[in-house]
Scaffold this active site. Structure first.
Site, PDB file in Angstrom:
ATOM      1  N   CYS A 178      55.404  15.509  80.943  1.00  0.00           N
ATOM      2  CA  CYS A 178      55.928  14.630  79.895  1.00  0.00           C
ATOM      3  C   CYS A 178      56.313  13.297  80.536  1.00  0.00           C
ATOM      4  CB  CYS A 178      57.137  15.276  79.218  1.00  0.00           C
ATOM      5  SG  CYS A 178      57.722  14.360  77.776  1.00  0.00           S
TER       6      CYS A 178
ATOM      7  N   CYS B 186      54.941  17.718  72.652  1.00  0.00           N
ATOM      8  CA  CYS B 186      55.517  16.675  73.509  1.00  0.00           C
ATOM      9  C   CYS B 186      56.978  16.429  73.164  1.00  0.00           C
ATOM     10  CB  CYS B 186      54.732  15.376  73.432  1.00  0.00           C
ATOM     11  SG  CYS B 186      55.243  14.223  74.732  1.00  0.00           S
TER      12      CYS B 186
END
Length: 579
Positions: free
Chosen positions: A493, A313
């Site tokens: 994201c 991430c």
């Protein structure tokens, strides 16, 4: 050149010439194997000519001559060993292709059921039904004696290494398609974490307890759980060795090991984590400390760091910063704070389309951007951080920065048992096909998640799209068929730029935007309240009740009509360009 595919890793054909090698290369083959001795017939091209053509076209060359009608068990063993060493799809040839096909069938006897072998050869146009008894006889004898005696006898249709998001999701997707499939998962942890929630824990939105459940609650009842750690892989024997030395066999292996947070790569960091104003949302235990620091920090300097890629991430370091800044903004503290984002990379975000919206918040919060700043050491007692700074000419210098609070994103690497295994690429990551997620060397192994070398964002959203692809391709491989499901590199994201708004970044390979929703509903490149609702309310439920239970909402895999390894040249380009 009449090519017949036996598995995703090998195809066979009749005698080829040096002129055919270029065509084979254009079809995606990485190696050529000759199973025909020289001088079998007057019209036979010399093997040395074909070898030289392979060198010109960058293909590996393998030579295993087998006398027609006299294929021995030793030949099959040599073939198996040679195939284990080959990287990439291989084209094997002899006079008609029958010898190559028979060698493959005998070599695969310890790996595949006889019915799957005969089905694959028949589909390729070779009737090997007369070899049934011999294939059955070799099912155990084809393995080295030590591999037979050291095994525990436990073997599964599908063995999964890793019980995180990837492993559990694949198991659920497999059982959705075939409920009676024999599946086992190797996983040492007793708890399963919803890691995307830790950023919101650090921002005061979630409670830490809401991001964890007992592993036994998420493990499907139909799955055998080996509560142990995987130690090594023995792909030639189709076995995984557990930490206690037990060997577990498989027909298909799925590897989803995650990655390793390398806290020790930064001297002084581990010793001060959780104290002296040093925190990280990348740890379950520390996310609440992040929120404590945000609330208690009223003035001084706040640093947020991001290491070199790859990391899981890539937006998470910024999410922590934006949520902290939003709190400080709402409480009128920004004027008393010096906030810096120290990024080892050279850009705010890897996909340029999302940078303008992010820059608006950088300016709103008064954040100083420090690119090419890589955290090198932390002194918690002195509250200083040392950075290595690379200038435009590649020169590296060191800069020391004081802090009152620092949020650290640690360097991240592949797990050691993957790095040291035959499954790793040169950089230590699982060596996977970006599209099919099949291992590039071992056709009976697939992988997904953060431990792979596929060039996608390492996010839970990527796993959500990868799991159905792996499940589909594993089931096809169990039937002796080529993988057809394709992963387009999708990752998401949700960049929490403030409490109540998110820039929903969704993209695939090459940074191509892959929005889930139409622009009129969610404009992903702009902050959105609806995206926040999705992140806060919908995604946790989707994870626990959807993804981990095989519900593939908006995640059904694309299925190709043809196997890419054996397409003609014109189709190959179209396939590569598919989203």
């Amino acid at each position: 050149m009449d090519v017949h595919q036996l598995s995703p890793f090998i195809s066979v054909c009749s005698q080829i010439t040096a002129a055919d090698v270029g065509l084979a290369a254009s079809m995606g083959f990485k190696a050529i194997m000759s199973n025909r001795p020289d001088n079998e017939s007057e019209d036979q091209p010399a093997n040395d000519e074909i070898r030289q053509a392979c060198e010109r076209h960058g293909l590996a060359w393998y030579y295993l001559p087998v006398i027609s009608g006299q294929i021995t068990d030793e030949n099959a063993a040599d073939f198996r060993e040679m195939m284990a060493a080959i990287r990439g799809p291989v084209l094997a040839f002899c006079r008609t292709g029958t010898r190559c096909c028979t060698l493959w069938a005998l070599a695969e006897a310890p790996r595949l059921d006889v019915e799957a072998i005969l089905k694959a050869t028949a589909a390729a146009g070779y009737d090997l039904s007369a070899q049934r008894e011999r294939i059955n006889a070799l099912a155990n004898e084809g393995l080295p004696a030590q591999a037979i005696t050291s095994g525990s006898g436990r073997r599964h249709d599908v063995l999964i290494v890793g019980g995180g998001a990837g492993g559990q999701s694949v198991a659920a997707s497999l059982l959705k398609r075939k409920p009676d499939l024999d599946i086992a998962i190797i996983e040492p942890r007793t708890e399963h974490f919803y890691q995307p929630g830790w950023t919101l824990v650090g921002g005061g939105v979630f409670e830490r307890k809401d991001t964890v459940r007992p592993m036994e609650q998420v493990m499907p009842d139909q799955v055998k759980w080996y509560h142990a750690a995987a130690s090594t892989f023995e792909p030639k024997q189709q076995q995984v060795v557990l930490e206690d030395g037990e060997r577990i066999g498989y027909r298909m292996l799925v590897v989803s090991p995650g990655l390793r947070l390398d806290w020790d790569a930064i001297p002084g960091l581990r010793e001060t984590l959780g104290s002296n104003g040093v925190t990280s949302n990348y740890l379950f235990d520390l996310a609440p400390y992040t929120w404590d620091l945000v609330q208690s920090t009223r003035r001084g300097k706040a640093l947020f760091t991001q290491p070199p890629m790859p990391i899981k991430c890539a937006g998470a370091p910024q999410k922590a910063m934006y949520l902290a800044c939003d709190y400080w903004h709402r409480n009128n503290r920004l004027g008393e704070l010096d906030i810096q984002f120290c990024n080892a990379g050279g850009a705010l975000f890897g996909v340029a389309d999302y940078v303008p919206a992010l820059m608006e918040y950088i300016e709103k919060y008064g954040i100083e951007l420090n690119f090419m700043h890589n955290l090198a050491a932390v002194d918690g007692q002195a509250k200083t951080a040392l950075f290595k700074v690379t200038d435009g000419e590649g020169q590296v210098s060191e800069v020391e920065k004081p802090f009152d609070m620092i949020h650290v994103c640690p360097p991240q690497t592949s797990p050691k048992f993957i790095v040291d295994s035959p499954l790793a690429d040169a950089d230590g990551w699982l060596d996977l096909s970006p599209e099919t997620l099949q291992h590039k060397q071992f056709g009976d192994i697939f992988g997904l998640g953060d431990g792979g070398n596929t060039p996608n964002a390492k996010t839970a959203a990527a796993v959500r799209k990868q799991a159905p692809v792996v499940a589909e391709n594993v089931l096809r491989a169990l039937e002796g068929e080529a993988p057809r499901a394709i992963y387009d590199g999708y990752g998401s994201c949700p960049l929490t730029v403030e409490r109540g708004k998110i820039v929903l970044a969704e993209f695939g390979y090459g940074g191509k935007l892959l929005p889930t929703f139409p622009n009129w509903l969610v404009q992903g490149t702009r902050p959105s309240k609806l995206s926040w609702l999705l992140k806060e309310k919908m995604l946790p439920w989707l994870y626990w009740e959807g993804m981990l239970k095989g519900r593939e909402w908006l995640a059904e895999p694309e299925i190709l009509a043809h196997n890419p390894a054996v397409q003609d040249t014109s189709d190959a380009c179209d396939w590569k360009d598919k989203p």
